[in-house]
Scaffold this motif. Structure first.
Motif, short mmCIF file in Angstrom:
data_model
loop_
_atom_site.label_atom_id
_atom_site.label_comp_id
_atom_site.label_asym_id
_atom_site.label_seq_id
_atom_site.Cartn_x
_atom_site.Cartn_y
_atom_site.Cartn_z
N LEU A 139 62.38 72.85 15.23
CA LEU A 139 61.67 73.66 16.22
C LEU A 139 62.65 74.66 16.82
O LEU A 139 63.86 74.41 16.85
CB LEU A 139 61.10 72.78 17.33
CG LEU A 139 59.93 71.88 16.96
CD1 LEU A 139 60.08 70.53 17.63
CD2 LEU A 139 58.61 72.51 17.38
N TYR B 273 60.23 79.04 26.14
CA TYR B 273 59.24 79.21 25.07
C TYR B 273 59.67 78.33 23.89
O TYR B 273 60.86 78.18 23.63
CB TYR B 273 59.20 80.65 24.58
CG TYR B 273 58.85 81.69 25.62
CD1 TYR B 273 57.58 82.26 25.67
CD2 TYR B 273 59.81 82.16 26.53
CE1 TYR B 273 57.26 83.24 26.60
CE2 TYR B 273 59.49 83.14 27.46
CZ TYR B 273 58.22 83.67 27.49
OH TYR B 273 57.91 84.65 28.42
N THR B 274 58.69 77.79 23.15
CA THR B 274 59.01 77.09 21.91
C THR B 274 58.01 77.47 20.83
O THR B 274 57.01 78.13 21.08
CB THR B 274 59.00 75.55 22.07
OG1 THR B 274 57.64 75.08 22.09
CG2 THR B 274 59.72 75.11 23.33
N THR B 275 58.28 77.00 19.60
CA THR B 275 57.43 77.34 18.46
C THR B 275 56.23 76.41 18.32
O THR B 275 55.46 76.57 17.37
CB THR B 275 58.24 77.30 17.16
OG1 THR B 275 59.04 76.12 17.12
CG2 THR B 275 59.15 78.51 17.06
N LEU B 276 56.04 75.45 19.21
CA LEU B 276 54.89 74.55 19.22
C LEU B 276 54.87 73.60 18.02
O LEU B 276 54.84 72.38 18.18
CB LEU B 276 53.57 75.33 19.25
CG LEU B 276 53.17 75.99 20.57
CD1 LEU B 276 51.93 76.85 20.38
CD2 LEU B 276 52.90 74.93 21.63
N TRP C 278 67.91 69.95 22.46
CA TRP C 278 68.05 71.34 22.06
C TRP C 278 69.52 71.69 21.88
O TRP C 278 70.36 71.33 22.71
CB TRP C 278 67.42 72.26 23.09
CG TRP C 278 65.93 72.11 23.18
CD1 TRP C 278 65.23 71.47 24.15
CD2 TRP C 278 64.96 72.59 22.24
NE1 TRP C 278 63.88 71.52 23.89
CE2 TRP C 278 63.69 72.21 22.72
CE3 TRP C 278 65.04 73.32 21.05
CZ2 TRP C 278 62.51 72.52 22.05
CZ3 TRP C 278 63.87 73.63 20.37
CH2 TRP C 278 62.62 73.24 20.87
N LEU D 217 59.85 71.30 27.45
CA LEU D 217 61.02 71.16 26.58
C LEU D 217 61.27 69.73 26.12
O LEU D 217 61.98 69.51 25.14
CB LEU D 217 62.27 71.68 27.30
CG LEU D 217 62.30 73.18 27.57
CD1 LEU D 217 63.55 73.56 28.35
CD2 LEU D 217 62.24 73.98 26.27
N ALA E 86 63.45 77.29 20.29
CA ALA E 86 63.16 77.56 21.70
C ALA E 86 63.94 78.78 22.15
O ALA E 86 65.02 79.08 21.64
CB ALA E 86 63.55 76.36 22.57
N PRO F 255 60.54 66.14 24.28
CA PRO F 255 59.99 65.98 22.93
C PRO F 255 58.48 66.08 22.84
O PRO F 255 57.95 66.80 21.99
CB PRO F 255 60.51 64.61 22.51
CG PRO F 255 61.83 64.50 23.21
CD PRO F 255 61.63 65.17 24.54
N THR G 98 55.86 76.37 26.83
CA THR G 98 55.60 74.93 26.69
C THR G 98 56.60 74.19 27.55
O THR G 98 57.44 74.78 28.24
CB THR G 98 55.77 74.47 25.23
OG1 THR G 98 57.17 74.59 24.88
CG2 THR G 98 54.95 75.29 24.27
N ARG H 245 56.83 69.64 23.96
CA ARG H 245 57.10 70.84 23.16
C ARG H 245 55.85 71.35 22.45
O ARG H 245 55.84 72.49 21.98
CB ARG H 245 58.19 70.54 22.13
CG ARG H 245 59.52 70.18 22.75
CD ARG H 245 60.51 69.63 21.73
NE ARG H 245 61.71 69.16 22.40
CZ ARG H 245 62.71 68.54 21.80
NH1 ARG H 245 62.65 68.30 20.50
NH2 ARG H 245 63.77 68.14 22.49
N HIS H 246 54.84 70.54 22.35
CA HIS H 246 53.62 70.91 21.63
C HIS H 246 52.46 71.19 22.58
O HIS H 246 51.32 71.30 22.14
CB HIS H 246 53.24 69.79 20.66
CG HIS H 246 54.40 69.28 19.86
ND1 HIS H 246 55.02 70.03 18.88
CD2 HIS H 246 55.08 68.11 19.91
CE1 HIS H 246 56.02 69.33 18.36
NE2 HIS H 246 56.08 68.17 18.97
#
Length: 248
Positions: free
Chosen positions: A145, A131-134, A177, A112, A147, A114, A110, A117-118
């Motif tokens: 969240l 990578y992030t948790t979506l 982050w 980074l 990353a 705000p 995704t 991130r989704h």
């Protein structure tokens, strides 16, 4: 924002409909592919997770306490688009939590910022992208969240070959982050390309964290349907390689 009773009642039919729709799609796609419906191909690695002991208000104590634990990681391509074309990449981590039970963390490529991130973004090189948790997790202190950010020494040589390294960071939905640890991925053993490991962040929650109820319900239905569609075994959900024991 707190969801009141009337708002929650309005959400439930929509959540149930979304869970049913996605479960049907995952089941059908798994049957068609005779395997995982998404992230079909990947590589499984031994993962060494190191927590540095940094304070983050939104994180439970397990994450902010110094420690080291070994687990398993899987790098994969979401839609199995042939290389060198870009694809939405995935990084799945499993490690034993404080009580020894598995904890699963699933991340996708995704942005980074705000609002980025989704958004899932196609990428090429799994070692050089974030990578992030979506979707956020919930803790006693609010939403969080995660990353995995490519570390500068992402290709440092290890005992068995190139070693992939990521910085682990957390954030609230709108904050910057904040690094709290790192994870190192060793190369897969010779001849072991992609053993059957099934990750499930609903059945295997992170220590002190939980998914919001609508997200958990939709994901749980999808994961169950995918396992049924590909005749997955239950032992795939418990696969954690032996490693250094973590502190309680």
């Amino acid at each position: 924002m707190t969801i009141g009773p009337s708002h929650d009642r309005r959400l439930r039919p929509a959540t149930a409909a979304a869970a049913t729709l996605l479960a049907g799609a995952f089941y059908g796609w798994a049957r068609l592919r005779h395997g995982k419906p998404i992230h079909t191909r990947g590589s499984v690695h031994t993962a060494r997770l190191i927590r540095h002991g940094l304070t983050a208000a939104e994180l439970p104590a397990w994450f902010t306490r110094p420690g080291e634990v070994y687990g398993v990681a899987r790098l994969s391509r979401g839609l199995s688009v042939p290389r060198p074309l870009p694809d939405v990449l995935g990084l799945a981590l499993r490690f034993p939590g404080p009580a020894g039970s598995p904890s699963d963390l699933l991340l996708s490529t995704t942005g980074l910022a705000p609002f980025a991130r989704h958004l899932m973004l196609p990428r090429r090189d799994p070692a050089r992208v974030p990578y992030t948790t979506l979707t956020p997790y919930r803790s006693e202190h609010g939403s969080v969240l995660f990353a995995a950010l490519p570390a500068p020494a992402a290709h440092r040589a290890g005992a068995g070959g190139p070693l992939l390294r990521f910085t682990l960071a957390s954030a609230t939905p709108m904050s910057a982050w904040q690094p709290f640890g790192s994870v190192e991925l060793t190369p897969p053993p010779a001849g072991l390309v992609d053993p059957p490991v099934a990750f499930d962040p609903v059945l295997h929650p992170l220590p002190g964290l939980w998914l919001p109820q609508p997200v958990a319900r939709i994901r749980a239905a999808s994961y169950r349907a995918a396992r049924r569609g590909r005749a997955g075994r239950l032992d795939e959900l418990e696969a954690v390689p032996a490693g250094s024991p973590d502190e309680a």
